[in-house]
Design a protein around this motif. Sequence first.
Motif: not given
Length: 258
Positions: A192-195, A213-216, A239-242, A251-256
């Motif tokens: 939804p963000f990428i759209k 942490e990679i900001p989006v 502040p970033s949206h994600a 060694k895992e990725w997650k989304l906040h």
Amino acid sequence: MKKRHQDIRDLVYVHLNQADQYVLSYGIEFAEFAAAFSGSLNHLLLLKHRFDDADFNMHTLLEYCPEERINNLAADDVYGYGDFCWIDFSDEDVLNELTGQEMAELLYLGHQKQHLKLPFYNKLENRFVYLAHDDGFFNKTYYRSFKDFFHVLSVAITDKLGALKLEKSLLGIKRKRSYPPINKEIFLSLTPFIKEGICISLRDIDLQRGRLEIPVWIIGDFASMDDMYEGYEQIVSEPSHAKIIFDKKTKEWKLHLS
């Protein structure tokens, strides 16, 4: 003012147009695209290029890059071509079956960087149409399947991250690290963000002891990448949206989502 070539490596902008099946992007170069599909890209019919090791097709009067030379093309100064546009195809024989109308549509694609009709041809069996100006600065890529887009995004971000040399060894020397690909479910969750159009900023990574942490940021729909970059410069202090987070222990990725 247009950002120079070296500036496009650590900031990625993507805007997905689902109805017309394309993505506008900044920061993802052909070499990264080709690496994501290493060994699985078909031949490329070159609509705009300066590659000097291409073959010529008499029916279309266009040059093409056979699949075995794609690595050579990816290693070339594609950014320096200016316009770089292609459509993939399965076999040279199918080029000889293209009608005048279809060739006109392809020439229009390369010239205007937009379609007269959705550019997926059963006879070519193409998965992509790749339309770039200053490769990596302005790219418009059509995807038959958006699964391929999420794959490119995952591999490109991970490869860029590994090249940044964020970590220091015991001797204090910065070193490259390898990271597992970001799971596509994270990018699916960001759809939804990428759209709307997002910036993923590797230059603004928050590097902590146990994670990075990679900001989006949601930044909007831009046809001009100069305008997009100005938008990024205005929003970067907010502040970033994600955040795309890598846990160094698991060694895992997650989304906040903020």
